[in-house]
Write an enzyme that holds these catalytic residues in place. Sequence first.
Site, PDB file in Angstrom:
ATOM      1  N   CYS A 262       0.798  -1.238   0.000  1.00 24.75           N
ATOM      2  CA  CYS A 262       0.000   0.000   0.000  1.00 24.75           C
ATOM      3  C   CYS A 262       0.830   1.287   0.000  1.00 24.75           C
ATOM      4  CB  CYS A 262      -0.976   0.033   1.165  1.00 24.75           C
ATOM      5  SG  CYS A 262      -1.239  -1.504   2.009  1.00 24.75           S
TER       6      CYS A 262
ATOM      7  N   ARG B  78       7.099 -10.919   5.703  1.00 23.62           N
ATOM      8  CA  ARG B  78       6.776 -10.749   7.121  1.00 23.62           C
ATOM      9  C   ARG B  78       7.440 -11.879   7.895  1.00 23.62           C
ATOM     10  NH1 ARG B  78       0.390  -9.643   6.138  1.00 23.62           N
ATOM     11  NH2 ARG B  78       0.720  -8.057   4.543  1.00 23.62           N
TER      12      ARG B  78
ATOM     13  N   GLN C  81       0.996 -11.039  -2.998  1.00 21.65           N
ATOM     14  CA  GLN C  81      -0.424 -10.697  -2.934  1.00 21.65           C
ATOM     15  C   GLN C  81      -0.905 -10.305  -4.327  1.00 21.65           C
ATOM     16  OE1 GLN C  81       0.001  -7.497  -0.042  1.00 21.65           O
ATOM     17  NE2 GLN C  81      -1.103  -8.726   1.445  1.00 21.65           N
TER      18      GLN C  81
ATOM     19  N   ASP D 286      -2.550  -7.893  -5.214  1.00 21.45           N
ATOM     20  CA  ASP D 286      -2.962  -6.681  -4.523  1.00 21.45           C
ATOM     21  C   ASP D 286      -3.503  -5.641  -5.497  1.00 21.45           C
ATOM     22  OD1 ASP D 286      -3.258  -5.288  -2.227  1.00 21.45           O
ATOM     23  OD2 ASP D 286      -1.125  -5.035  -1.794  1.00 21.45           O
TER      24      ASP D 286
ATOM     25  N   HIS E  68      -5.123  -1.322  -5.109  1.00 17.65           N
ATOM     26  CA  HIS E  68      -5.648  -0.239  -4.284  1.00 17.65           C
ATOM     27  C   HIS E  68      -6.490   0.649  -5.161  1.00 17.65           C
ATOM     28  CE1 HIS E  68      -2.244  -1.741  -1.919  1.00 17.65           C
ATOM     29  NE2 HIS E  68      -3.112  -1.575  -0.934  1.00 17.65           N
TER      30      HIS E  68
ATOM     31  N   LYS F 251     -14.236  -3.984   6.901  1.00 18.43           N
ATOM     32  CA  LYS F 251     -13.792  -4.850   5.811  1.00 18.43           C
ATOM     33  C   LYS F 251     -14.730  -6.025   5.595  1.00 18.43           C
ATOM     34  CE  LYS F 251     -10.663  -7.387   8.835  1.00 18.43           C
ATOM     35  NZ  LYS F 251      -9.514  -8.241   8.881  1.00 18.43           N
TER      36      LYS F 251
ATOM     37  N   HIS G 299      -8.415  -1.438  -0.180  1.00 19.03           N
ATOM     38  CA  HIS G 299      -7.407  -2.482  -0.418  1.00 19.03           C
ATOM     39  C   HIS G 299      -8.194  -3.728  -0.791  1.00 19.03           C
ATOM     40  CE1 HIS G 299      -4.464  -0.505   2.499  1.00 19.03           C
ATOM     41  NE2 HIS G 299      -5.617  -0.018   2.898  1.00 19.03           N
TER      42      HIS G 299
END
Length: 648
Positions: free
Chosen positions: A337, A366, A384, A386, A388, A472, A518
């Site tokens: 992000c 992580r 991911q 991902d 946005h 979410k 997200h």
Amino acid sequence: MIKISLPDGTIKEFESGVTPMEVAKSISEGFARNVISAKFNDTILETSTALTTDGSLILYTWNDKEGKKAFWHSTSHVMAQAIEILYPGVKLTIGPAIDNGFYYDMDFGEQKISENDFPKIEAKMLEIARGKHDFQLRAASKADALKFYKDQNNPFKVELIENLEDGTITFCDHDTFTDLCRGGHIPNTGIIKAVKLMSASGSYWRGDEKKPQLTRIYGTSFPKQKDLKEYLELLEEAKKRDHRKLGKELELFTFSKKVGSGLPLWLPKGAALRERLENFLKKAQKKAGYEMVITPHIGQKELYVTSGHYEKYGADSFQPIKTPNEGEEFMLKPMNCPHHCEIYNSSPWSYRDLPKRFAEFGTVYRYEQSGELHGLTRVRGFTQDDAHIFCTPDQLDEEFKKVIDLTLYVFDSLGFDDFTAQVSLRDPENKEKYIGGDEIWEKAESAIIAAANEKGLNYVIEKGEAAFYGPKLDFMVKDALGRSWQLGTIQVDYNLPERFDLTYKGSDNELHRPVMIHRAPFGSMERFIAVLLENTGGNFPLWLMPEQAIILTLSEKFEKYSQKVLTSLENDEIRASANNRNETIGKKIREAEMSKIPYMLIVGEQEEKDGTVSVRKHGEGDIGVMSIEEFTEMINKEIKKTLKAFEV
Ligand SMILES: [Zn+2]
Ligand SMILES: [Zn+2]
């Protein structure tokens, strides 16, 4: 008299001192026979506890999660009793219920225990169970409780009691057995009809390696023998479907101690599988108005201080990377992000430009504890899918619905039909935990619920489960063992636009804050493929199979014809290979079945002469002789059936 409200909304009056079991009986005797646990005003209690105030009561049976928890925890008492009888002097510590059963940590001292001892413990447990002993909770003073365990020379329970307030300590008695316990038991031992001890392993007191080593015994139990049998069959099936086993068999991925734990290495077939999944999503995303971006794997530490991720992941995660320049520090990105915020910031936007949808297959890192690592489901580096979305507050509704559509398309194309959704909202009692005012939260929360309703999702609402930055919607899929995994997620964020000072010019010519969404329909490629493997047992939808067909020759004589069939399939973009080795056809078929290749095309003299193939389907067997064209048409039809185009 006291007023008891029940989950269906009815309120009944009872004399003070009524027990949950008596309330159950007032509803129906039949129902009461199945009630094994109860919750009163958010506290789990015994079905025999006297109720003395007004309040709301929930009664649980085996079919409820709380019911199972009480059942398994109670069985841990029975196991502890059986072990105390068979192993005098054993020191008990704690014995909670867990998913699918319970465990008890014990100090066996000099005595040894192994899985060979399980049958005699199980037999003793069933003998105790048959005695139909009531579980009875009893208050004890701190002094009495300490004396009880000091007399037994049990330092573990003494330590537990020392940390408890006098006046809050209870024991649970059944038969000849007594244990320090907060409560949450089934009415009596007689309900336990089937028990199975699963494993014994080493553990440490309070999970601390510096503290004494204990033995943890895992077990499970059921109200019917039949339920145990079904559970053991499911476990067998799950073993076969374990994604770590299948990943090896299908040559998809591997791990290397040298590279490091939790860092998957994708083999050629696995890389091809990922590429197909990525292309599938890219194609749908393009239609849905997303633009692909690419960002680096690291960023300056300051970037994550700004985003707040340093605070969240900093100390417990990978530490910053130093450079030859004094004071310069970079971090492996834990999230994509912040980078995407800076892409948004690279240009001024007007309300007419929004929404902007930036997508990236972004790899993040992580530091999961080594004990937490598990195949592809918990790793230290993962990609991911991902994206946005930056939109005006007015566009939030519409954008949210579009993301749900895309997620449902992904699940449908991959055969996930057994999923549930969870809407995570703010904890209304603790509003100060969240950033952003009441108005924007209420708007976003009602937008999510409206979208979930409109799309006909089967969802639950969890209050207090929202991220601090916004509500979410998560999608959960069950694996072969019935365990739920979170895959896709859609999150509204009011925080990062503030932190990164994101703006757009509104129709009023003033600068405004965009809202950020997200979203990741797969969640991560690693976890998604793991769950897909366990869900399908490696029999992916045809469009995704690494190899869709294999040609098997009856002998080397037909190699030329085999090559001709292969070229024809490849010209029609069917992924195929040929096994022309000098081996028996039986062996070739077995191998192809093991690799889960959906179609086997057997070719010999007759097939060559007629220009045909004899087709076998994986797991089904012979489906007949057909021309190469007929086969191509059939397989293409089947691919189209499982992979429809994404409609915006
Ligand atoms: Zn207990
Ligand atoms: Zn994000």
